[in-house]
Every structure is written in C-alpha cells, then in structure tokens.
Motif scaffolding. Structure first.
Motif, short mmCIF file in Angstrom:
data_model
loop_
_atom_site.label_atom_id
_atom_site.label_comp_id
_atom_site.label_asym_id
_atom_site.label_seq_id
_atom_site.Cartn_x
_atom_site.Cartn_y
_atom_site.Cartn_z
N VAL A 1 0.86 -1.18 0.00
CA VAL A 1 0.00 0.00 0.00
C VAL A 1 0.90 1.23 0.00
O VAL A 1 1.87 1.28 0.77
N THR A 2 0.62 2.18 -0.87
CA THR A 2 1.41 3.41 -0.89
C THR A 2 0.52 4.59 -0.55
O THR A 2 -0.71 4.56 -0.78
N ILE B 1 -3.30 -2.17 -2.44
CA ILE B 1 -2.76 -3.31 -3.19
C ILE B 1 -3.76 -3.68 -4.28
O ILE B 1 -4.98 -3.69 -4.05
N SER B 2 -3.27 -3.99 -5.46
CA SER B 2 -4.09 -3.94 -6.67
C SER B 2 -5.26 -4.92 -6.70
O SER B 2 -6.29 -4.61 -7.24
N SER C 1 -7.59 2.77 -9.00
CA SER C 1 -6.41 2.51 -8.18
C SER C 1 -6.33 3.38 -6.93
O SER C 1 -5.79 2.95 -5.93
N ASN C 2 -6.85 4.60 -6.96
CA ASN C 2 -6.67 5.50 -5.83
C ASN C 2 -7.83 5.42 -4.84
O ASN C 2 -8.96 5.13 -5.20
N PHE C 3 -7.50 5.72 -3.59
CA PHE C 3 -8.50 5.79 -2.52
C PHE C 3 -8.11 7.02 -1.71
O PHE C 3 -6.99 7.12 -1.23
N SER D 1 -5.62 -1.96 3.24
CA SER D 1 -6.49 -2.69 2.32
C SER D 1 -6.48 -4.17 2.64
O SER D 1 -5.55 -4.68 3.29
N ARG D 2 -7.53 -4.82 2.21
CA ARG D 2 -7.71 -6.26 2.48
C ARG D 2 -8.23 -6.89 1.21
O ARG D 2 -9.05 -6.29 0.50
#
Lengths: 114, 111
Positions: free
Chosen positions: A4-5, A26-27, A73-75, A94-95
């Motif tokens: 996660v970035t 994570i993708s 991709s973004n949150f 993320s999960r």
C-alpha cells in the motif's frame, strides 16, 4: 511484494483548509480503510469502504471527512475544514477479500494542522 | 466497557532471550486476533494472525497463543535480536469490518 502506498508522506496545513490524503491500495484488494494515530496514542479506525460505498465509520468520521475511490487505483480521504486536533498520522489499509482477514497498512501521511 | 490492553508499555529484554508480550481484552468475542509491528513514524506491519479455534501459531522466531477463555493472547519472540526492537500492536476484530488496536508494547532488545 505488493504494498500500500500513500502520498504525501508529510502535509502541513493551516486550520480551516481542506486536505486530501491519497492512497493506492494493493491492486487485487477489495476492502479499503483509513485509520489515524495521534502522537503517542493508539491506532484508531476511521472508515471502511467496499464496493464504492462506506461500509462502516467511527464517531471520529464526522461530516468534515469524506472518502472516495475516484478511479480503479486510488483511494482518498478528504478533510474539508481541518482542525488542530486533526493533526495525526493517517494510515490507509487494504484487504483482499471477505475470507482474507489481514489488513495491510501503508506507511502513513503525517498531517500537521497549524 | 470494551477494552484491549497490552500490559506493558515498555519491555527490556537481553539479546538472545525470549520476549513475551501480553494482550488482554474484555467484552469482545473476536473471531481472530492479529499482531503487528510498528517502527517509529511508520505504518503497522502485519506479523501473525490467529483464529478463535486455534491455540497457537508460529512463524520463524515468532509464536502467538490465543486463549478465548482467559481472553488473552501471548506473543513470543525467541532468540531476540536488537533488530526486533519496535512497538508491537495487538489487534482484534470485533466481528465487523474494522480492527481494534491496543496501545502497543515498546520492546527494547539490549545487546
């Protein structure tokens, strides 16, 4: 290994200003979270997000906060009008799936409200 | 009221010895419990997860136990090294879509 970035790593803002904190989970993960940690205190849950809607939120997550997944991709976490007490580390997590319990955390954004 | 407590704020252990950290909880019935490591200014890093029907889990030098009767988890690091120095967080699921963290135990491994 996927991670996660979060960006930015640090953000300084004036009280009353809006900030947007960004995360790339994570993708192949489907469940997304924001937590915060005030200096010296425990990590606290803010909000969970699944299938493009909030699934749960804490008392901290009031009308000043909002989350969005603007693309695949973004949150993002937006704080509309920052207060001094919003100063904290903000962590995105993320999960992968309902049957995969572990949440993986990003490195955090340190927010300082002056 | 619901609580999750990690008994020691800080723990000093001599290098090579086993470090044992404790996590107790009240008024929760978690389906699982996790341990994370957190270094200063960084995010929590997942270490181990143990489910309510499991008594013990191991990963390399790490061992976690989970006693749902005592409402307690123990986290062990064997053959401890200075690089193990960090804050260790206990986290449980309150059976909804979040995890609840304890305040953490700062572990110092002394060379």
């Amino acid at each position: 290994e996927p991670e996660v970035t979060q960006t930015p790593s640090h953000q300084v803002t004036q009280m009353g200003q809006e900030v947007i904190l960004r995360c790339v989970p994570i993708s192949n993960h489907l469940y997304f979270y924001w937590y915060r940690q005030i200096l010296g205190q425990k990590v606290e849950f803010l909000v969970s997000f699944y299938n493009n809607e909030i699934s749960e939120k804490s008392e901290i997550f009031d009308d000043q906060f909002s989350v969005e997944r603007p693309d695949g991709s973004n949150f993002t976490l937006k704080i509309r009008s920052t207060k001094l007490e919003d100063s904290a580390m903000y962590f995105c997590a993320s999960r992968r799936a309902a049957t995969q319990e572990t949440q993986y955390f990003g490195p955090g954004t340190r927010l300082l409200v002056l | 009221s619901q609580k999750i407590e990690q008994n020691s704020e800080a723990l000093n252990i001599q290098e090579g010895k086993t470090a044992t950290l404790t996590c107790n909880y009240t008024n929760y019935s978690p389906a699982y419990l996790q341990w994370y490591r957190q270094d200063p200014g960084r995010g929590p890093v997942f270490l181990l997860l143990i489910r309510e029907n499991e008594k013990e889990k191991r990963k390399e030098r790490l061992k976690v136990t989970f006693d749902t009767t005592l409402k307690q988890s123990l986290f062990h690091i064997t053959a401890s090294q200075p690089a193990d120095s960090a804050t260790y967080l206990c986290a449980l699921d309150p059976r909804d879509d979040k995890i609840i963290f304890g305040k953490g135990t700062r572990l110092h491994i002394l060379p």
